[in-house]
Design a protein around this motif. Structure first.
Motif, mmCIF file in Angstrom:
data_model
loop_
_atom_site.group_PDB
_atom_site.id
_atom_site.type_symbol
_atom_site.label_atom_id
_atom_site.label_comp_id
_atom_site.label_asym_id
_atom_site.label_seq_id
_atom_site.Cartn_x
_atom_site.Cartn_y
_atom_site.Cartn_z
ATOM 1 N N PHE A 2 -24.171 -1.782 -28.196
ATOM 2 C CA PHE A 2 -24.780 -1.471 -29.483
ATOM 3 C C PHE A 2 -25.914 -0.517 -29.199
ATOM 4 O O PHE A 2 -26.843 -0.836 -28.467
ATOM 5 C CB PHE A 2 -25.325 -2.741 -30.162
ATOM 6 C CG PHE A 2 -24.280 -3.778 -30.425
ATOM 7 C CD1 PHE A 2 -23.311 -3.572 -31.381
ATOM 8 C CD2 PHE A 2 -24.264 -4.966 -29.710
ATOM 9 C CE1 PHE A 2 -22.349 -4.531 -31.622
ATOM 10 C CE2 PHE A 2 -23.310 -5.914 -29.949
ATOM 11 C CZ PHE A 2 -22.341 -5.712 -30.904
ATOM 12 N N ASP A 3 -25.851 0.638 -29.790
ATOM 13 C CA ASP A 3 -26.868 1.640 -29.518
ATOM 14 C C ASP A 3 -28.043 1.407 -30.458
ATOM 15 O O ASP A 3 -28.175 2.038 -31.501
ATOM 16 C CB ASP A 3 -26.269 3.029 -29.705
ATOM 17 C CG ASP A 3 -27.165 4.125 -29.158
ATOM 18 O OD1 ASP A 3 -27.947 3.810 -28.244
ATOM 19 O OD2 ASP A 3 -27.057 5.257 -29.635
ATOM 20 N N ILE A 4 -28.916 0.470 -30.049
ATOM 21 C CA ILE A 4 -30.083 0.130 -30.862
ATOM 22 C C ILE A 4 -31.303 0.692 -30.163
ATOM 23 O O ILE A 4 -31.601 0.329 -29.028
ATOM 24 C CB ILE A 4 -30.218 -1.403 -31.038
ATOM 25 C CG1 ILE A 4 -28.997 -1.949 -31.765
ATOM 26 C CG2 ILE A 4 -31.495 -1.741 -31.790
ATOM 27 C CD1 ILE A 4 -29.001 -3.453 -31.890
ATOM 28 N N GLY A 5 -32.005 1.555 -30.857
ATOM 29 C CA GLY A 5 -33.215 2.157 -30.312
ATOM 30 C C GLY A 5 -34.442 1.320 -30.644
ATOM 31 O O GLY A 5 -34.367 0.248 -31.262
ATOM 32 N N ALA A 6 -35.597 1.828 -30.242
ATOM 33 C CA ALA A 6 -36.846 1.105 -30.462
ATOM 34 C C ALA A 6 -37.187 1.023 -31.944
ATOM 35 O O ALA A 6 -37.663 -0.014 -32.430
ATOM 36 C CB ALA A 6 -37.971 1.777 -29.688
ATOM 37 N N LEU A 10 -37.643 -2.384 -34.169
ATOM 38 C CA LEU A 10 -38.885 -2.645 -34.891
ATOM 39 C C LEU A 10 -38.598 -2.965 -36.358
ATOM 40 O O LEU A 10 -39.197 -3.892 -36.925
ATOM 41 C CB LEU A 10 -39.822 -1.439 -34.763
ATOM 42 C CG LEU A 10 -41.194 -1.566 -35.405
ATOM 43 C CD1 LEU A 10 -41.982 -2.701 -34.756
ATOM 44 C CD2 LEU A 10 -41.959 -0.262 -35.285
ATOM 45 N N VAL A 11 -37.688 -2.234 -36.974
ATOM 46 C CA VAL A 11 -37.315 -2.496 -38.373
ATOM 47 C C VAL A 11 -36.696 -3.880 -38.491
ATOM 48 O O VAL A 11 -37.023 -4.643 -39.428
ATOM 49 C CB VAL A 11 -36.361 -1.395 -38.897
ATOM 50 C CG1 VAL A 11 -35.764 -1.777 -40.243
ATOM 51 C CG2 VAL A 11 -37.076 -0.065 -38.994
ATOM 52 N N ILE A 12 -35.817 -4.264 -37.556
ATOM 53 C CA ILE A 12 -35.184 -5.589 -37.587
ATOM 54 C C ILE A 12 -36.244 -6.684 -37.426
ATOM 55 O O ILE A 12 -36.222 -7.701 -38.123
ATOM 56 C CB ILE A 12 -34.109 -5.698 -36.495
ATOM 57 C CG1 ILE A 12 -32.935 -4.787 -36.823
ATOM 58 C CG2 ILE A 12 -33.635 -7.126 -36.323
ATOM 59 C CD1 ILE A 12 -31.925 -4.656 -35.715
ATOM 60 N N ALA A 13 -37.218 -6.476 -36.530
ATOM 61 C CA ALA A 13 -38.272 -7.465 -36.326
ATOM 62 C C ALA A 13 -39.126 -7.627 -37.580
ATOM 63 O O ALA A 13 -39.466 -8.752 -37.982
ATOM 64 C CB ALA A 13 -39.134 -7.063 -35.138
ATOM 65 N N ILE A 14 -39.488 -6.538 -38.240
ATOM 66 C CA ILE A 14 -40.314 -6.605 -39.454
ATOM 67 C C ILE A 14 -39.558 -7.315 -40.565
ATOM 68 O O ILE A 14 -40.106 -8.191 -41.259
ATOM 69 C CB ILE A 14 -40.761 -5.191 -39.884
ATOM 70 C CG1 ILE A 14 -41.759 -4.638 -38.860
ATOM 71 C CG2 ILE A 14 -41.391 -5.204 -41.279
ATOM 72 C CD1 ILE A 14 -42.129 -3.189 -39.074
ATOM 73 N N VAL A 15 -38.275 -6.984 -40.751
ATOM 74 C CA VAL A 15 -37.460 -7.637 -41.786
ATOM 75 C C VAL A 15 -37.318 -9.126 -41.463
ATOM 76 O O VAL A 15 -37.409 -9.982 -42.360
ATOM 77 C CB VAL A 15 -36.078 -6.950 -41.910
ATOM 78 C CG1 VAL A 15 -35.129 -7.755 -42.787
ATOM 79 C CG2 VAL A 15 -36.234 -5.551 -42.462
ATOM 80 N N ALA A 16 -37.131 -9.479 -40.193
ATOM 81 C CA ALA A 16 -37.000 -10.888 -39.815
ATOM 82 C C ALA A 16 -38.289 -11.641 -40.094
ATOM 83 O O ALA A 16 -38.265 -12.779 -40.583
ATOM 84 C CB ALA A 16 -36.640 -10.994 -38.343
#
Length: 132
Positions: A2-6, A10-16
């Motif tokens: 999965f090509d997940i960048g920084a 960060l967006v996933i962490a904020i939404v979580a």
């Protein structure tokens, strides 16, 4: 994979944090870690099974090639009976080695000049028997 960048992380962490809340975040991360570990173990087990099947298929192919090559060799030389290597070695060791006669005119030993014509020992004068 999965090509997940920084930035995406960060967006996933904020939404979580917004959806789950900071209070339940450690429990959610622990649960996510367990699921990821299970997925990795299952994928490793699956990959190991696939690798084993590929190795078995390759071995079957190699054995088939070896049998075909052996059949070709045996067809070319049917009169020669092959025996296992260890039997050939013991048979060769039990046979006495025969020295080949030297070619005419060839010098076989540096002491040939000193030995007599009748086969006396090298280095001894002719006609005198060795003391002993």
């Amino acid at each position: 994979m999965f090509d997940i960048g920084a930035t995406e992380l960060l967006v996933i962490a904020i939404v979580a944090i917004i959806v789950i809340g900071p209070k339940d975040m450690p429990l959610a991360l622990r649960t996510a870690g367990r699921w990821i570990g299970k997925i990795r173990r299952v994928s490793a087990h699956f990959r190991t099974g696939i690798d084993a099947m590929v190795r078995e298929a390759e071995m079957e192919d190699m054995e088939k090639k070896w049998r075909e090559q052996n059949a070709r060799i045996m067809a070319r030389h049917p009169e020669q009976e092959m025996e296992p290597l260890d039997q050939r070695e013991t048979a060769a060791e039990s046979r006495p080695r025969q020295a080949e006669p030297p070619e005419e005119g060839a010098k076989t030993d540096a002491n040939d000049e000193q030995s007599g014509a009748n086969g006396d020992q090298p280095g001894l004068p002719l006609g005198k028997p060795p003391a002993g």
